[in-house]
Design an enzyme around this catalytic site. Structure first.
Site, PDB file in Angstrom:
ATOM      1  N   ASP A   1       0.825  -1.217   0.000  1.00  0.00           N
ATOM      2  CA  ASP A   1       0.000   0.000   0.000  1.00  0.00           C
ATOM      3  C   ASP A   1       0.858   1.265   0.000  1.00  0.00           C
ATOM      4  O   ASP A   1       0.434   2.307   0.481  1.00  0.00           O
ATOM      5  CB  ASP A   1      -0.962   0.020   1.204  1.00  0.00           C
TER       6      ASP A   1
ATOM      7  N   LYS B   1       2.343   2.098  -5.117  1.00  0.00           N
ATOM      8  CA  LYS B   1       2.999   1.548  -6.312  1.00  0.00           C
ATOM      9  C   LYS B   1       2.195   1.850  -7.568  1.00  0.00           C
ATOM     10  O   LYS B   1       2.754   2.022  -8.655  1.00  0.00           O
ATOM     11  CB  LYS B   1       3.191   0.033  -6.161  1.00  0.00           C
TER      12      LYS B   1
ATOM     13  N   GLN C   1       1.954  -6.592  -3.608  1.00  0.00           N
ATOM     14  CA  GLN C   1       2.363  -6.649  -2.195  1.00  0.00           C
ATOM     15  C   GLN C   1       3.712  -5.917  -2.008  1.00  0.00           C
ATOM     16  O   GLN C   1       3.927  -4.907  -2.649  1.00  0.00           O
ATOM     17  CB  GLN C   1       2.416  -8.092  -1.673  1.00  0.00           C
TER      18      GLN C   1
ATOM     19  N   GLY D   1      -3.817  -4.505  -4.243  1.00  0.00           N
ATOM     20  CA  GLY D   1      -4.695  -3.397  -4.594  1.00  0.00           C
ATOM     21  C   GLY D   1      -3.887  -2.166  -4.937  1.00  0.00           C
ATOM     22  O   GLY D   1      -3.038  -1.744  -4.156  1.00  0.00           O
ATOM     23  N   HIS D   2      -4.109  -1.609  -6.129  1.00  0.00           N
ATOM     24  CA  HIS D   2      -3.417  -0.393  -6.548  1.00  0.00           C
ATOM     25  C   HIS D   2      -4.458   0.660  -6.883  1.00  0.00           C
ATOM     26  O   HIS D   2      -5.457   0.363  -7.541  1.00  0.00           O
ATOM     27  CB  HIS D   2      -2.552  -0.641  -7.788  1.00  0.00           C
TER      28      HIS D   2
END
Length: 435
Positions: free
Chosen positions: A13, A16, A223, A40-41
């Site tokens: 988180d 990225k 990640q 999650g991006h």
């Protein structure tokens, strides 16, 4: 030619997605090399915000070919939910290519993930329940299903049968759950395979050919370093290698074609799920960081655990990944603080009551779990920095904070995020080798 690896330098988180989108303006391919839809991006373009999970962040850029590499585990249903969601918003996903060697997350992987976590008690890992761990376990146990298996019904059925033989016994006898039907599973997977067919390719060959043509390829990790199955806070880790070495194994591109390794770090630090976290703030400061930084999971919506910047973690990330550059994000979140602590080392109490100072990451996970942060304080700032585009124009205290993080991390900070928008960024050094 440039092969550029982008990894999270903390527990995930870090931003990225924004960093990938920034570099994506100058690259031809963006390839995800590990993880699944547990990642999650968030990419913000103007007033639009895009939450991505399986798709590479570069898919927002129409000039980029997005690639899902062989190291990713693919939930085909989730992939199409994401594709359809983006296409409904006018994003063209037709250039997406998915490795024919990538393993799939079958429906039974999600079932196993949720059931085992539910009964794990105090040993729970904090999994998202998406089936990522069980899919990787099948891969290592050599009963996994690759995407190219979806186009050979007899092979697919044999693999599903072999995988479900043990899983159904466990579900029925151990967890008192209903057995999963082989025929129903095979039919569903065959249908999904046909839907996926236009996107399937030999992506290892595709990426190597692009590099040989002199094109720029960005390898995007899901990640982060501290969640790496080998180098993270085991067992509270993901089931793949989000470190720089995973970019090669997860894409089919050799290490001699990698020119830059960029780590992304927040100006503070967060973590989701279980596991040790030395600088975690279980007080008003932690709540303040969470609200100021909107620290809630893109995938799960779970509130993130928040803490001050940990330079021991960042030095470790620089070592493990061979970082050449750091992108520092969310610096604006710290605006308004009078004083900002930075963790420079750990204090660990030994069994005999003595104490040991660790300036570098302990290899003993028990020592890391007991680590207490040793802080130094830096003066804060109150000025709005979101519209600043040159490092020299930042408040002096902000500049000093960044310089200290750079010094402690043993790696130069090449870009700084100063806000949520796409243009809220300061470029200090080029992230492309030829520039």
């Amino acid at each position: 030619m440039a092969g550029i690896v982008l990894v999270g330098a903390q527990w995930g988180d870090e931003g990225k997605g924004k960093a990938t989108d920034l570099i994506g303006e100058k690259v031809h391919y963006v390839a995800r090399f590990n993880g699944g839809n547990n990642a999650g991006h968030t990419v913000v373009v103007g007033d639009e915000s895009y939450a991505l999970h399986l798709l590479p962040s570069g898919i927002i850029n129409e000039n980029v070919t997005p690639v899902i590499g062989n190291g990713v585990v693919v939930d085909v249903e989730v992939l199409f939910q994401e594709i359809e969601g983006l296409e409904a918003r006018g994003i063209d996903c037709s250039k997406l290519r998915v490795s024919d060697s990538a393993h799939i997350i079958a429906p039974y992987h999600r079932v196993i993930d949720k059931v085992t976590e539910r009964y794990a008690g105090k040993r729970k890992i904090g999994t998202t329940g998406r089936g990522i761990g069980p899919a990787y376990a099948d891969k290592i146990n050599r009963v996994g299903i690759r995407i190219h298996d979806l186009y050979t019904p007899e092979i697919l059925r044999d693999k599903v049968e072999a995988s479900l033989h043990q899983k159904n016994q466990m579900l029925v006898k151990l967890y008192n759950q209903r057995a999963i039907d082989v025929d129903e599973t095979v039919t569903k997977l065959l249908d999904l395979g046909e839907k996926l067919r236009p996107y399937v390719a030999n992506t290892g060959l595709l990426l190597n050919q692009a590099l040989d043509r002199g094109e720029n390829v960005l390898f995007e990790g899901g990640q982060a370093t501290m969640l790496d199955v080998d180098h993270g806070t085991y067992p509270y880790v993901t089931s793949s290698n989000p470190t720089a070495g995973g970019a090669c194994t997860g894409s089919g591109v050799g290490p001699t074609k990698i020119d830059r390794v960029i780590g992304v770090s927040k100006a503070y630090i967060t973590r989701v799920g279980e596991g040790p976290f030395p600088t975690e703030l279980l007080n008003d400061d932690g709540d303040w960081l969470r609200e100021q930084g909107h620290e809630y999971g893109v995938t799960t919506g779970r509130p993130r655990r928040c803490g001050w910047f940990d330079s021991v973690v960042n030095r470790y990330a620089a070592q493990v990944n061979g970082l050449t550059d750091i992108v520092l994000t969310k610096l604006d979140v710290l605006t308004g603080l009078e004083s900002i602590p930075i963790c420079v080392a750990y204090d660990v109490e030994n069994a005999d009551g003595t104490h040991t100072r660790y300036d570098e990451m302990p290899t003993d996970q028990d020592a890391f779990a007991k680590a207490k942060p040793i802080y130094e304080e830096m003066p804060g700032w109150s000025e709005d920095i979101s519209q600043v585009h040159n490092f020299e124009d930042l408040p002096v205290n902000t500049q000093n904070y960044v310089k200290r993080l750079e010094e402690l991390s043993n790696c130069r900070i090449s870009a700084i995020g100063t806000g949520p928008q796409r243009d809220h960024i300061i470029s200090v050094h080029s992230l492309l080798p030829e520039e």
